[in-house]
Write a protein that holds these residues in place. Structure first.
Motif, PDB file in Angstrom:
ATOM      1  N   GLU A  87       0.810  -1.218   0.000  1.00  0.00           N
ATOM      2  CA  GLU A  87       0.000   0.000   0.000  1.00  0.00           C
ATOM      3  C   GLU A  87       0.846   1.272   0.000  1.00  0.00           C
ATOM      4  OE1 GLU A  87      -3.377   0.253   2.594  1.00  0.00           O
ATOM      5  OE2 GLU A  87      -3.683  -1.914   2.599  1.00  0.00           O
ATOM      6  N   LEU A  88       2.167   1.138  -0.072  1.00  0.00           N
ATOM      7  CA  LEU A  88       3.011   2.335  -0.110  1.00  0.00           C
ATOM      8  C   LEU A  88       2.675   3.257  -1.293  1.00  0.00           C
ATOM      9  CD1 LEU A  88       6.505   1.039   1.057  1.00  0.00           C
ATOM     10  CD2 LEU A  88       5.116   2.807   2.162  1.00  0.00           C
ATOM     11  N   PRO A  89       2.380   2.735  -2.482  1.00  0.00           N
ATOM     12  CA  PRO A  89       1.969   3.644  -3.559  1.00  0.00           C
ATOM     13  C   PRO A  89       0.684   4.413  -3.215  1.00  0.00           C
ATOM     14  CG  PRO A  89       2.672   1.560  -4.473  1.00  0.00           C
ATOM     15  CD  PRO A  89       2.595   1.367  -2.992  1.00  0.00           C
ATOM     16  N   GLU A  90      -0.239   3.772  -2.509  1.00  0.00           N
ATOM     17  CA  GLU A  90      -1.462   4.460  -2.079  1.00  0.00           C
ATOM     18  C   GLU A  90      -1.125   5.543  -1.065  1.00  0.00           C
ATOM     19  OE1 GLU A  90      -5.787   4.974  -1.768  1.00  0.00           O
ATOM     20  OE2 GLU A  90      -4.296   4.472  -3.283  1.00  0.00           O
ATOM     21  N   PHE A  91      -0.179   5.270  -0.177  1.00  0.00           N
ATOM     22  CA  PHE A  91       0.295   6.283   0.768  1.00  0.00           C
ATOM     23  C   PHE A  91       0.837   7.493   0.002  1.00  0.00           C
ATOM     24  CE2 PHE A  91       3.142   8.500   3.508  1.00  0.00           C
ATOM     25  CZ  PHE A  91       2.659   8.327   4.807  1.00  0.00           C
ATOM     26  N   GLU A  92       1.657   7.223  -0.979  1.00  0.00           N
ATOM     27  CA  GLU A  92       2.233   8.309  -1.773  1.00  0.00           C
ATOM     28  C   GLU A  92       1.144   9.114  -2.488  1.00  0.00           C
ATOM     29  OE1 GLU A  92       5.667   8.984  -5.231  1.00  0.00           O
ATOM     30  OE2 GLU A  92       5.108   6.959  -4.605  1.00  0.00           O
ATOM     31  N   ARG A  93       0.125   8.429  -2.983  1.00  0.00           N
ATOM     32  CA  ARG A  93      -0.960   9.121  -3.689  1.00  0.00           C
ATOM     33  C   ARG A  93      -1.750  10.032  -2.756  1.00  0.00           C
ATOM     34  NH1 ARG A  93      -6.284   8.921  -4.675  1.00  0.00           N
ATOM     35  NH2 ARG A  93      -6.663   7.188  -3.235  1.00  0.00           N
ATOM     36  N   LEU A  94      -1.982   9.587  -1.530  1.00  0.00           N
ATOM     37  CA  LEU A  94      -2.808  10.338  -0.594  1.00  0.00           C
ATOM     38  C   LEU A  94      -2.051  11.431   0.153  1.00  0.00           C
ATOM     39  CD1 LEU A  94      -4.826   7.374   0.965  1.00  0.00           C
ATOM     40  CD2 LEU A  94      -5.758   9.199  -0.476  1.00  0.00           C
ATOM     41  N   LEU A  95      -0.744  11.310   0.236  1.00  0.00           N
ATOM     42  CA  LEU A  95       0.040  12.231   1.071  1.00  0.00           C
ATOM     43  C   LEU A  95      -0.212  13.713   0.786  1.00  0.00           C
ATOM     44  CD1 LEU A  95       2.129  12.428   3.339  1.00  0.00           C
ATOM     45  CD2 LEU A  95       3.927  12.295   1.590  1.00  0.00           C
ATOM     46  N   PRO A  96      -0.360  14.135  -0.467  1.00  0.00           N
ATOM     47  CA  PRO A  96      -0.624  15.569  -0.701  1.00  0.00           C
ATOM     48  C   PRO A  96      -1.914  16.069  -0.067  1.00  0.00           C
ATOM     49  CG  PRO A  96       0.109  14.499  -2.728  1.00  0.00           C
ATOM     50  CD  PRO A  96      -0.160  13.404  -1.739  1.00  0.00           C
ATOM     51  N   GLU A  97      -2.835  15.162   0.291  1.00  0.00           N
ATOM     52  CA  GLU A  97      -4.118  15.581   0.860  1.00  0.00           C
ATOM     53  C   GLU A  97      -4.076  15.775   2.373  1.00  0.00           C
ATOM     54  OE1 GLU A  97      -7.516  13.293  -0.381  1.00  0.00           O
ATOM     55  OE2 GLU A  97      -6.504  12.601  -2.209  1.00  0.00           O
ATOM     56  N   VAL A  98      -2.977  15.399   3.025  1.00  0.00           N
ATOM     57  CA  VAL A  98      -2.953  15.402   4.481  1.00  0.00           C
ATOM     58  C   VAL A  98      -1.828  16.269   5.032  1.00  0.00           C
ATOM     59  CG1 VAL A  98      -3.902  13.059   4.490  1.00  0.00           C
ATOM     60  CG2 VAL A  98      -1.440  13.388   4.752  1.00  0.00           C
ATOM     61  N   CYS A  99      -2.054  16.761   6.251  1.00  0.00           N
ATOM     62  CA  CYS A  99      -1.015  17.479   6.997  1.00  0.00           C
ATOM     63  C   CYS A  99      -0.388  16.600   8.072  1.00  0.00           C
ATOM     64  CB  CYS A  99      -1.599  18.725   7.664  1.00  0.00           C
ATOM     65  SG  CYS A  99      -2.202  19.974   6.521  1.00  0.00           S
ATOM     66  N   TYR A 100      -1.090  15.508   8.421  1.00  0.00           N
ATOM     67  CA  TYR A 100      -0.659  14.643   9.518  1.00  0.00           C
ATOM     68  C   TYR A 100      -0.434  13.224   9.025  1.00  0.00           C
ATOM     69  CZ  TYR A 100      -2.386  18.551  12.272  1.00  0.00           C
ATOM     70  OH  TYR A 100      -2.598  19.810  12.780  1.00  0.00           O
ATOM     71  N   VAL A 101       0.622  12.603   9.531  1.00  0.00           N
ATOM     72  CA  VAL A 101       0.979  11.238   9.153  1.00  0.00           C
ATOM     73  C   VAL A 101       1.082  10.384  10.414  1.00  0.00           C
ATOM     74  CG1 VAL A 101       2.911   9.837   8.319  1.00  0.00           C
ATOM     75  CG2 VAL A 101       2.105  11.789   6.974  1.00  0.00           C
ATOM     76  N   GLY A 102       0.498   9.192  10.388  1.00  0.00           N
ATOM     77  CA  GLY A 102       0.594   8.292  11.521  1.00  0.00           C
ATOM     78  C   GLY A 102      -0.560   7.302  11.542  1.00  0.00           C
ATOM     79  N   GLU A 103      -0.404   6.198  12.069  1.00  0.00           N
ATOM     80  CA  GLU A 103       0.711   5.812  12.897  1.00  0.00           C
ATOM     81  C   GLU A 103       1.764   5.143  12.024  1.00  0.00           C
ATOM     82  OE1 GLU A 103       1.436   3.255  17.036  1.00  0.00           O
ATOM     83  OE2 GLU A 103      -0.575   3.522  16.235  1.00  0.00           O
ATOM     84  N   ILE A 104       3.004   5.580  12.183  1.00  0.00           N
ATOM     85  CA  ILE A 104       4.130   5.015  11.457  1.00  0.00           C
ATOM     86  C   ILE A 104       5.228   4.702  12.463  1.00  0.00           C
ATOM     87  CG2 ILE A 104       3.589   6.251   9.314  1.00  0.00           C
ATOM     88  CD1 ILE A 104       5.864   8.236  10.079  1.00  0.00           C
ATOM     89  N   GLY A 105       6.301   4.071  12.002  1.00  0.00           N
ATOM     90  CA  GLY A 105       7.425   3.837  12.895  1.00  0.00           C
ATOM     91  C   GLY A 105       7.983   2.439  12.789  1.00  0.00           C
ATOM     92  N   LEU A 106       8.573   1.979  13.909  1.00  0.00           N
ATOM     93  CA  LEU A 106       9.191   0.665  13.995  1.00  0.00           C
ATOM     94  C   LEU A 106       8.792   0.000  15.301  1.00  0.00           C
ATOM     95  CD1 LEU A 106      12.832   1.631  12.873  1.00  0.00           C
ATOM     96  CD2 LEU A 106      11.109   0.460  11.468  1.00  0.00           C
ATOM     97  N   ASP A 107       8.725  -1.327  15.287  1.00  0.00           N
ATOM     98  CA  ASP A 107       8.418  -2.084  16.501  1.00  0.00           C
ATOM     99  C   ASP A 107       9.433  -3.213  16.645  1.00  0.00           C
ATOM    100  OD1 ASP A 107       7.216  -4.055  18.358  1.00  0.00           O
ATOM    101  OD2 ASP A 107       5.466  -2.743  18.262  1.00  0.00           O
ATOM    102  N   GLY A 108      10.232  -3.143  17.716  1.00  0.00           N
ATOM    103  CA  GLY A 108      11.266  -4.135  17.954  1.00  0.00           C
ATOM    104  C   GLY A 108      10.851  -5.259  18.866  1.00  0.00           C
ATOM    105  N   GLY A 109       9.547  -5.396  19.127  1.00  0.00           N
ATOM    106  CA  GLY A 109       9.065  -6.490  19.957  1.00  0.00           C
ATOM    107  C   GLY A 109       9.419  -7.837  19.346  1.00  0.00           C
ATOM    108  N   PRO A 110       9.650  -8.852  20.180  1.00  0.00           N
ATOM    109  CA  PRO A 110      10.099 -10.157  19.660  1.00  0.00           C
ATOM    110  C   PRO A 110       9.157 -10.776  18.643  1.00  0.00           C
ATOM    111  CG  PRO A 110       9.409 -10.313  21.970  1.00  0.00           C
ATOM    112  CD  PRO A 110       9.500  -8.866  21.638  1.00  0.00           C
ATOM    113  N   GLU A 111       7.855 -10.492  18.775  1.00  0.00           N
ATOM    114  CA  GLU A 111       6.896 -11.078  17.846  1.00  0.00           C
ATOM    115  C   GLU A 111       6.925 -10.417  16.464  1.00  0.00           C
ATOM    116  OE1 GLU A 111       4.333  -8.404  20.584  1.00  0.00           O
ATOM    117  OE2 GLU A 111       6.439  -9.038  20.398  1.00  0.00           O
ATOM    118  N   TYR A 112       7.643  -9.271  16.358  1.00  0.00           N
ATOM    119  CA  TYR A 112       7.703  -8.552  15.083  1.00  0.00           C
ATOM    120  C   TYR A 112       9.105  -8.464  14.502  1.00  0.00           C
ATOM    121  CZ  TYR A 112       3.066  -7.208  16.625  1.00  0.00           C
ATOM    122  OH  TYR A 112       1.768  -7.240  17.068  1.00  0.00           O
TER     123      TYR A 112
END
Length: 244
Positions: A68-93
């Motif tokens: 869905e990253l291409p969809e993210f790129e398509r929608l980004l010009p419409e928004v001022c806020y981004v989230g939830e994004i990031g990284l998760d270092g938990g053992p299950e991930y």
């Protein structure tokens, strides 16, 4: 009252929850976990000027939704806020770490190319890696580290980089969370609920439960609740001015 990190679309009755937020005149950042969820989540609060919807790709499902990253790129010009994004270092991930890094790096790159965004960022067990990624893309925008649970050294580094922080009652009930919140720069702190994922007394947190964090911060900061509330409103104004 401010809830700068809530998943409105994931409550059992999202429309009723959104209506209650509007009735209570809450300032809410409604985050999403996938780009494909953004349009429907934004529709929940049409005509609600105090509620904004963020465009996200949650690290815990990045391996399932990286297409869905291409969809993210398509929608980004419409928004001022981004989230939830990031990284998760938990053992299950951890086994999905390459996909998480690929998604987070690309999102930061896109935000930088778009001129920067206000971003609410997940960093569970991944504080240093998240800060490394943010440091590599300083033009990506302003990062708010949601429910930050790293070390005091990582907190000091984040503060030195200009990061913001959002804290909620579920975080502040624990000794580590209180210790971290006590060390955060007070002019870069906002409240959150992280509902419905966060739990309060065995139930899912509601966006209006973010108000409980005001009393908890007042105790930590040795200030009145009224002074804390005024500080938080001033912080929100300063942050949203960046999105203007």
């Amino acid at each position: 009252m401010i809830d700068f990190h809530a998943h409105l679309d994931l409550y059992p009755d999202p429309h009723a929850t959104a209506r209650e937020c509007i009735a209570r005149e809450l300032y809410v950042l409604s985050v999403t976990t996938t780009p494909s969820a953004w349009a429907g989540t934004a529709a929940l609060t049409e005509g609600a000027p105090r509620i904004r919807t963020a465009l996200g790709l949650h690290p815990q499902i990045a391996h399932e939704r990286i297409a869905e990253l291409p969809e993210f790129e398509r929608l980004l010009p419409e928004v001022c806020y981004v989230g939830e994004i990031g990284l998760d270092g938990g053992p299950e991930y951890r086994r999905f770490w390459p996909d998480q890094q690929r998604a987070f790096t690309r999102i930061l790159e896109l935000c930088e190319l778009a001129g920067g965004r206000i971003m609410t960022v997940h960093s569970r067990r991944a504080g240093s890696a998240v800060l490394d990624a943010l440091e590599a893309r300083p033009g990506a925008g302003t990062a708010i580290l949601h429910w930050f649970s790293g070390s005091q050294r990582e907190l000091a580094r984040a503060a030195g980089m200009g990061c913001w922080f959002s804290v909620g009652p579920a975080m502040l009930v624990g000794a580590k969370g209180r210790s971290l919140a006590a060390s955060m720069p007070r002019d870069r702190v906002l409240t959150e609920s992280d509902g419905p994922f966060a739990q309060i007394n065995g139930r899912s947190a509601w966006p209006w439960d973010a108000g409980m964090a005001v009393e908890m911060l007042a105790e930590l900061w040795s200030e009145s609740a009224g002074d804390v509330q005024r500080q938080l409103i001033n912080n929100l104004r300063a942050l949203t001015a960046k999105a203007a």
